[in-house]
Design an enzyme around this catalytic site. Structure first.
Site, PDB file in Angstrom:
ATOM      1  N   GLY D  15      26.806   3.155 -18.592  1.00  4.84           N
ATOM      2  CA  GLY D  15      25.701   2.235 -18.325  1.00  4.84           C
ATOM      3  C   GLY D  15      24.527   2.517 -19.250  1.00  4.84           C
ATOM      4  O   GLY D  15      24.236   3.674 -19.546  1.00  4.84           O
ATOM      5  N   ARG D  76      32.435   0.469 -21.294  1.00  2.00           N
ATOM      6  CA  ARG D  76      33.344   1.410 -20.656  1.00  2.00           C
ATOM      7  C   ARG D  76      34.697   1.194 -21.310  1.00  2.00           C
ATOM      8  O   ARG D  76      35.085   0.078 -21.602  1.00  2.00           O
ATOM      9  CB  ARG D  76      33.388   1.184 -19.148  1.00  2.00           C
ATOM     10  CG  ARG D  76      32.089   1.637 -18.484  1.00  2.00           C
ATOM     11  CD  ARG D  76      32.115   1.601 -16.983  1.00  2.00           C
ATOM     12  NE  ARG D  76      30.969   2.333 -16.420  1.00  2.00           N
ATOM     13  CZ  ARG D  76      29.754   1.803 -16.255  1.00  2.00           C
ATOM     14  NH1 ARG D  76      29.533   0.547 -16.577  1.00  2.00           N
ATOM     15  NH2 ARG D  76      28.757   2.533 -15.765  1.00  2.00           N
ATOM     16  N   ASP D 107      28.029  11.309 -17.043  1.00  2.48           N
ATOM     17  CA  ASP D 107      28.985  12.400 -16.935  1.00  2.48           C
ATOM     18  C   ASP D 107      30.425  11.918 -17.188  1.00  2.48           C
ATOM     19  O   ASP D 107      31.259  12.666 -17.712  1.00  2.48           O
ATOM     20  CB  ASP D 107      28.837  13.117 -15.588  1.00  2.48           C
ATOM     21  CG  ASP D 107      29.845  12.698 -14.575  1.00  2.48           C
ATOM     22  OD1 ASP D 107      29.759  11.538 -14.113  1.00  2.48           O
ATOM     23  OD2 ASP D 107      30.742  13.509 -14.279  1.00  2.48           O
ATOM     24  N   THR D 130      21.289   8.552 -18.604  1.00  2.00           N
ATOM     25  CA  THR D 130      21.625   7.908 -17.327  1.00  2.00           C
ATOM     26  C   THR D 130      20.387   7.841 -16.463  1.00  2.00           C
ATOM     27  O   THR D 130      19.590   8.785 -16.442  1.00  2.00           O
ATOM     28  CB  THR D 130      22.737   8.658 -16.572  1.00  2.00           C
ATOM     29  OG1 THR D 130      22.718   8.231 -15.206  1.00  2.00           O
ATOM     30  CG2 THR D 130      22.511  10.155 -16.601  1.00  2.00           C
ATOM     31  N   ASP D 132      20.356   7.983 -13.354  1.00  2.00           N
ATOM     32  CA  ASP D 132      20.610   8.581 -12.038  1.00  2.00           C
ATOM     33  C   ASP D 132      20.154  10.030 -11.897  1.00  2.00           C
ATOM     34  O   ASP D 132      20.094  10.561 -10.792  1.00  2.00           O
ATOM     35  CB  ASP D 132      22.107   8.501 -11.706  1.00  2.00           C
ATOM     36  CG  ASP D 132      22.514   7.095 -11.300  1.00  2.00           C
ATOM     37  OD1 ASP D 132      21.618   6.297 -10.968  1.00  2.00           O
ATOM     38  OD2 ASP D 132      23.712   6.788 -11.319  1.00  2.00           O
ATOM     39  N   ASP D 134      21.633  12.789 -12.414  1.00  2.00           N
ATOM     40  CA  ASP D 134      22.605  13.520 -11.605  1.00  2.00           C
ATOM     41  C   ASP D 134      23.514  14.384 -12.455  1.00  2.00           C
ATOM     42  O   ASP D 134      24.680  14.589 -12.148  1.00  2.00           O
ATOM     43  CB  ASP D 134      23.444  12.532 -10.780  1.00  2.00           C
ATOM     44  CG  ASP D 134      24.195  11.538 -11.662  1.00  2.00           C
ATOM     45  OD1 ASP D 134      23.924  11.505 -12.887  1.00  2.00           O
ATOM     46  OD2 ASP D 134      25.030  10.806 -11.129  1.00  2.00           O
ATOM     47  N   ARG D 176      24.423   5.718  -7.058  1.00  2.00           N
ATOM     48  CA  ARG D 176      25.714   5.736  -6.351  1.00  2.00           C
ATOM     49  C   ARG D 176      25.930   7.059  -5.644  1.00  2.00           C
ATOM     50  O   ARG D 176      26.266   7.112  -4.480  1.00  2.00           O
ATOM     51  CB  ARG D 176      26.868   5.527  -7.356  1.00  2.00           C
ATOM     52  CG  ARG D 176      26.937   4.148  -7.908  1.00  2.00           C
ATOM     53  CD  ARG D 176      28.171   3.394  -7.436  1.00  2.00           C
ATOM     54  NE  ARG D 176      27.984   1.979  -7.738  1.00  2.00           N
ATOM     55  CZ  ARG D 176      28.203   1.443  -8.934  1.00  2.00           C
ATOM     56  NH1 ARG D 176      28.657   2.173  -9.927  1.00  2.00           N
ATOM     57  NH2 ARG D 176      27.987   0.163  -9.131  1.00  2.00           N
TER      58      ARG D 176
END
Lengths: 327, 327, 327, 327
Positions: D15, D76, D107, D130, D132, D134, D176
């Site tokens: 993304g 992707r 990741d 990213t 996120d 994370d 997510r």
């Protein structure tokens, strides 16, 4: 001859829209300037019936011109649609000696005012506070310009991702009966297709256009859909596309309530200030039970009972420009 | 009968303004749609004379509608004011077979176009690309709405500090000959005073008003000054105030070039798209050597030689509203 | 053992910074949560001496986390630097029964607190509220992240114009003694040169670099200068450049007070909330007369008397990155 | 001893996130500065396999530091998860003589790189791109700060309407597996409740808290939910609330893809620039097949095979602060 007003009330009603505070400020300060007392009525007709009312001073509206929402809060009120409800509201106004009312809201709010002003001797002035720009008799409604700029900024961000991933995005913007937010934000963001309630959506055309673009390897596309489009909103459109153009990766974004809030744009603050000023002038000069709009840069006064939703027409010129520019 | 155009050039000239890219995009895509070849001329008349020209495709203008500045760059060019200069420009255009020209810029840029179109058989269309909104014949100029919103956002920020410190701020905005940015941004931010070139500044009034506010303990004040105000800009105003109202703590802020850049507002993208579309239509339909404006929501075509700076008038209604609302 | 606090006061002092309101909110609500009474002291030490104090409830700080400025207002106060002044302040606090004080401000504000806490038995907690990020003992100061993002957005806009005109812009940002705003905003906007108080400005290097870029036809350049740079600010730099690189068209922009206001960034709201919470915890737990900072994501408590301006060092790694990336 | 790299490739994968362009710019310019050739690989591993590669010059990355999305596009790619796919990618790289690779992504993108670097002799460097936040081994990921500020601005707007209507809003933000966007944006907007994947959502607690607030007439409430919350997202939460607290008017807003785009914040541009610089330094210095993160303001190099999603833990301190401050 009309009797003179000396104490006026102001309320906001229906969905909130950015610029309502600027209008409240203008009503309060213009009223005070002309020697009136001004009362802020909380939560629209609901607060009016519940006597939730406070006297406003110049400082009560300091530093609010730049704020979204409405300091008087707003609500939808079923009771005011009944005769008993309106009688109760009248008694509250009388108890304060309020003899004039400014209502900032959408077309539903004006329908209540029409009945109220027929039944009782309190003149009402309507100002268009709605992001939908769907009120007859005015080129501008308070909040539209801010809402459409919020939509544009959001779609600009979505385009970054659409472009990075070569994707189709279907973006749903506000507008139950009116497609102006969709039309303006769609043109301004270079949308390939704009679906509005004012025009029957031909989904076959949308699909054919995407297929043609797929052949030309133009994979980044944005379709803007008004929530009130009769085809059924962004999710329905996405389904239809996924079914007929399986090669296209489509994502749906529903902008939702972010379109209502935020600091009002310069234009919304200006028209709100101007309308608020003229609302009070109208009460003073005996121009009663009118809606105060702006047309061709002049004030336009429409009897409240004639005000309604604007007939939906989107100019064919704009639809042609959309088609040409998105190519 | 006018001969038909088949290859058109587009350039941006003078100070850049947000929305120029949207106009370029509209000119290019409308031209291509009608089967014309479209050439982008770099750096205004300067690049024209230097043959700094490239053919534009639909993709050349992809993803630019939301960008400030101008992808064609812009410059001021003295040589084009000479006959030799214009002859040289003509030869360059001829060498490309360009037989129509769209000029996006301010009123200075149109003066060159008037001479050029008289001397040579290349029709010119003018579009108002300037943040100053000072062009005769149009209600909108490309960039004004963005510039004024940028000014409003900046002054909103300044008000936070003014309010925290109980201070007076004197904010200078752009506008050499026109006070529209000052007027609109001043109203929208609740400025106490707005000083514009169109009206003689009576500094005694400004001072008296501040003294009166000091007495009322209204210490947070903002004065918006157009850079072209004849009294001499924000620094001069601050000096006069410090001298006559020593109790007031005054700060000066000159917003400067931030007002030119940034993503264009929805409105600027719309009018730029519409004007760009009609510029090409005008060339095709033989409506030559005109300025394409918008008045009362209709296209307005003015012979280029009649176009000039708009006579400065600020409505007295607005000045009254400013006075009342800032109280 | 430290006596327990039961009534605390909170004030903002020095220049305002975005996020102060989030800190006030955190102090008030954390205090109430732990059963304390909380008093808001208006206009810093000035309002403290003048007994301009009001009791705060949870609602007093509703809907302020997103506002710039400070609802408690701020001021600079000379009288508090005298013993009489501090005695007067103490008497006011005693009269309210206030037995703990949270001071949100810059390093100047803490110097007053150090003296006050030595002379009287009212513990003081300091929180860094300053856009300059120049306080020893913390990685973050409340307001810096917002200010630097405001500067970045402004310079992004200026770059649009710089790029359209092939021009050099010299942008002056805030920072009397500290160059962090200049450094961060300069890197983030791709500035060619960043001039900061922490490093001696070698104007010959700046000039040589521009001359080299002129040769390479890299004409669009931005230099970011901290207002406290010893060479003398943006205007001085511009003069020197105009003298030595006459071919370069240079413009000066002084961003000024727009850097102080506006809605705080997410980060500033977070650190302000966290610091405000720990300020009250410190008062309750007897960690008195400390400055509450954050280092390596842990709370850091520094005795107030040790707090001062951070020694100015700009890492050489960053200066190397600036040089490489702007090429 | 490691062999020296001379031609490097850079790609973005997964993304998109704001700041990826700043990282690309840093990789390209640092590479060129050290005399390397730099190649831009389009659309991640997909473009790598399809040989969609172009040589980058310094100008290729001019004026992109402020742009959202990624100029290299991203995708992707399933084929790269197969051995054949990776072999094909290797052959493409060899054909260009590319002997080092910088991968900017999440990741999932690094898992492909781990296999690739084991199978072939092309060192890979991973940068966390990213929203996120994370990824194990770094305090920052490129895009998080921008995304969270976008969420905060959106929720601020929603609060205007929540406040005007005395309503509850349930806002779903991205995330997510990680609740950082929800946590940070929730604290920064004064949310009453924040639901994250890292903690089991006790819907009874949420309901009880709303009931208690209803009793206190605190009707304006915002709940922020991460999309990956195990209870099931904003719509599920709204349903449960409507069932158990019928007096509450609840609205759902799903912010969606607007969180990915937009101009990167200052912080994201800074960390992207720094990481990009160190990615190239790592390739040159023989620090191969590592992930380049930042921890406690120092560069942190983690073997790529150890990199993974960060174990989800939300500090209990923050959850306590949320509870106290939203009261």
């Amino acid at each position: 001859m009309e009797k003179k007003v000396s104490r006026i009330g102001v309320l906001t009603s229906g969905g909130d829209s950015p610029g309502m505070n600027a209008a409240i400020r203008a009503v309060v300060r213009t009223g005070l300037y002309y020697g009136l007392e001004v009362y802020g009525i909380m939560r629209g007709y609901q607060g009016l019936m519940e006597n939730d009312i406070k006297k406003m001073e110049s400082r009560s509206v300091a530093n609010i011109i730049q704020r979204g929402g409405t300091i008087l809060k707003t609500a939808r009120c079923k009771a005011f649609h009944t005769e008993e409800g309106r009688k109760q509201a009248y008694d509250v106004l009388k108890s304060h000696g309020i003899d004039g009312l400014v209502i900032i809201g959408g077309d539903g709010s004006f329908q209540g005012a029409v009945k109220f002003s027929r039944e009782f001797d309190i003149p009402c002035i309507g100002l268009a506070g709605t992001i939908d720009k769907d009120i007859y008799g005015t080129d501008f409604t308070i909040g539209f310009d801010t809402a459409v700029n919020t939509a544009v900024e959001a779609i600009d961000k979505i385009r970054d991702t659409a472009d990075a991933h070569d994707r189709l995005f279907i973006v749903e913007v506000m507008g139950r009966d009116a497609g102006y937010i969709a039309l303006h934000s769609g043109i301004a963001t270079g949308a390939e297709n704009i679906l509005v309630p004012e025009q029957k959506t031909n989904i076959q055309d949308v699909i054919a256009s995407l297929q043609e673009k797929e052949r030309r390897k133009k994979l980044v596309n944005i379709i803007v859909v008004a929530e009130g489009d009769e085809f059924g909103g962004a999710n329905k459109v996405a389904e239809a596309i996924k079914q007929h153009v399986p090669g296209v990766e489509a994502r749906v974004c529903i902008l939702g309530h972010i379109q209502r809030g935020g600091a009002p744009s310069c234009l919304d603050r200006l028209i709100a200030s101007r309308m608020g000023y003229h609302a009070v002038e109208s009460l003073i000069e005996g121009r009663h039970n009118v809606f105060v709009g702006i047309q061709n840069n002049r004030m336009n006064y429409v009897p409240l009972e004639n005000v309604g939703k604007r007939k939906g027409t989107i100019s064919s010129e704009w639809m042609k420009i959309v088609k040409i520019l998105a190519s």
